[in-house]
Design a protein around this motif. Structure first.
Motif, PDB file in Angstrom:
ATOM      1  N   ILE A 172      28.251  24.702  52.757  1.00  6.99           N
ATOM      2  CA  ILE A 172      27.892  25.549  53.894  1.00  6.99           C
ATOM      3  C   ILE A 172      28.114  24.764  55.183  1.00  6.99           C
ATOM      4  O   ILE A 172      27.756  23.597  55.280  1.00  6.99           O
ATOM      5  N   ALA A 173      28.701  25.446  56.165  1.00  8.29           N
ATOM      6  CA  ALA A 173      28.781  24.909  57.521  1.00  8.29           C
ATOM      7  C   ALA A 173      28.011  25.846  58.443  1.00  8.29           C
ATOM      8  O   ALA A 173      27.838  27.028  58.135  1.00  8.29           O
ATOM      9  N   GLN A 212      16.653  40.060  50.746  1.00 10.28           N
ATOM     10  CA  GLN A 212      17.000  38.931  49.880  1.00 10.28           C
ATOM     11  C   GLN A 212      18.507  38.671  49.947  1.00 10.28           C
ATOM     12  O   GLN A 212      19.308  39.588  49.850  1.00 10.28           O
ATOM     13  N   TYR A 213      18.862  37.394  50.107  1.00  7.62           N
ATOM     14  CA  TYR A 213      20.268  36.992  50.096  1.00  7.62           C
ATOM     15  C   TYR A 213      20.649  36.502  48.707  1.00  7.62           C
ATOM     16  O   TYR A 213      19.934  35.696  48.099  1.00  7.62           O
ATOM     17  N   LEU A 248      19.463  33.038  46.945  1.00  6.69           N
ATOM     18  CA  LEU A 248      19.361  31.958  47.920  1.00  6.69           C
ATOM     19  C   LEU A 248      17.947  31.901  48.502  1.00  6.69           C
ATOM     20  O   LEU A 248      17.321  32.943  48.719  1.00  6.69           O
ATOM     21  N   ASN A 249      17.458  30.693  48.760  1.00  7.40           N
ATOM     22  CA  ASN A 249      16.163  30.592  49.420  1.00  7.40           C
ATOM     23  C   ASN A 249      16.305  30.911  50.914  1.00  7.40           C
ATOM     24  O   ASN A 249      17.411  31.151  51.410  1.00  7.40           O
ATOM     25  N   ASN A 250      15.191  30.885  51.640  1.00  5.41           N
ATOM     26  CA  ASN A 250      15.180  31.420  53.002  1.00  5.41           C
ATOM     27  C   ASN A 250      16.066  30.649  53.964  1.00  5.41           C
ATOM     28  O   ASN A 250      16.653  31.223  54.884  1.00  5.41           O
ATOM     29  N   ASP A 251      16.199  29.340  53.773  1.00  9.07           N
ATOM     30  CA  ASP A 251      17.006  28.552  54.704  1.00  9.07           C
ATOM     31  C   ASP A 251      18.342  28.108  54.108  1.00  9.07           C
ATOM     32  O   ASP A 251      19.013  27.227  54.664  1.00  9.07           O
ATOM     33  N   PHE A 252      18.725  28.699  52.998  1.00 11.11           N
ATOM     34  CA  PHE A 252      20.028  28.459  52.363  1.00 11.11           C
ATOM     35  C   PHE A 252      20.212  26.997  51.939  1.00 11.11           C
ATOM     36  O   PHE A 252      21.334  26.472  51.939  1.00 11.11           O
ATOM     37  N   THR A 253      19.142  26.364  51.556  1.00  7.65           N
ATOM     38  CA  THR A 253      19.244  24.978  51.101  1.00  7.65           C
ATOM     39  C   THR A 253      19.181  24.846  49.585  1.00  7.65           C
ATOM     40  O   THR A 253      19.446  23.764  49.054  1.00  7.65           O
TER      41      THR A 253
END
Length: 322
Positions: free
Chosen positions: A122-123, A162-163, A178-183
């Motif tokens: 991810i960028a 939800q993503y 995916l979690n909330n902060d995409f980590t």
């Protein structure tokens, strides 16, 4: 025509403004594939793969337009100098705007096993044209699960917020939360992280969208360098499927172009207007990397199925967003 009108016509012509009411195909010059289309800030955006030998795929460009006809190139929005673990084969971007930031998901290095460096990363940037920086400093996903190579990621936001990331090469497709902060990823209710949703005929290039209470799943079939590359689809009541293949919806026309596949979808906000953005190979080309980005209108029948899409040289009518 009097001299004044001739002057005005030539001024418009040489100012670079297009007076065509059709987009034409391809949309812009250059070899570009795997286009991800989106709408941000009242502009259309396309984020493609730079189509070249893997070792030369070390950067990504983007394109924006106010009307699907006039396109502006935004060069080198991301490159391997900004992503220390990526060395080649930067592929198939997926873009998400969240809380004022733009997250660009991409695959890199074409990894062949779990010991290789690379996978899906991810960028992030503050504007869609970048510049983007590496978000995690490492891949988000660098392992094979259920046989799916970690490439061709698509990020889908469900109606509940939800993503999901839907991805996979080597004829396997997974979905993960995916979690909330995409980590990181979140487990499903049964504790699993990666669920396989591979439909019949799937090869790569997954896309999902929601319309009228149904989840539409599109993917590419065939070999990406060959003429039989094409798009098929399924419909389900859940993003987890099951997805029963309905049929081919986009394919070559030997009078126009071959290898039509790896698409994305645009829906004009607050309308039922839809477009498919895809790549194809001109008839004059035999090199597998000679691919261009194109667009067609996408329509549905009374039962909600996608009407088979004919590829064209004309493209679509100009469609300003405001």
């Amino acid at each position: 025509m009097n001299k004044f009108l001739v002057f005005i016509s030539l001024t418009i012509l040489f100012s670079g403004e297009s007076f065509s009411q059709k987009s034409g195909n391809p949309l812009f010059p250059g070899w570009y594939a795997d286009p991800e289309a989106a709408i941000f800030n009242n502009r259309y955006w396309i984020f493609p793969t730079y189509s070249a030998p893997y070792e030369k795929q070390v950067f990504m460009d983007a394109f924006s337009s106010p009307d699907l006809v006039r396109w502006t190139k935004h060069g080198n929005i991301l490159d391997t100098a900004s992503v220390k673990w990526a060395h080649k084969a930067m592929w198939a971007p997926a873009i998400v705007e969240k809380e004022g930031q733009y997250f660009l998901f991409f695959a890199a290095n074409d990894i062949q096993d779990n010991q290789s460096e690379g996978g899906i990363g991810i960028a992030v940037a503050k504007q869609p044209e970048g510049p983007y920086r590496d978000y995690l400093g490492k891949p988000l996903l660098d392992k094979f699960h259920n046989g799916a190579q970690p490439i061709d990621q698509f990020v889908f936001r469900d109606i509940d917020g939800q993503y999901y990331m839907i991805y996979g090469g080597w004829r396997h497709c997974n979905i993960t939360r995916l979690n909330n902060d995409f980590t990181d990823f979140l487990p499903f209710e049964d504790g699993t992280i990666f669920k396989e949703i591979t439909p019949e005929g799937y090869v790569e290039g997954p896309v999902m969208f929601y319309r009228n209470g149904k989840y539409y799943f599109m993917w590419s079939e065939g070999g990406w360098t060959g003429p039989d590359y094409r798009v098929a689809y399924a419909i389900a009541d859940s993003p987890l499927g099951p997805f029963e293949r309905i049929g081919i919806v986009l394919e070559q026309n030997t009078n126009i172009a071959t290898g039509a596949g790896h698409n994305s979808v645009i829906n004009i906000p607050n309308t039922d207007e839809w477009y498919i953005v895809y790549h194809r190979r001109p008839l004059s080309e035999s090199d597998g990397n000679s691919r261009v980005t194109c667009i067609e209108k996408m329509q549905f029948d009374v039962n909600g199925q996608i009407v088979p899409i004919a590829i064209t040289n004309d493209g679509v009518d100009a469609r300003p967003l405001n």
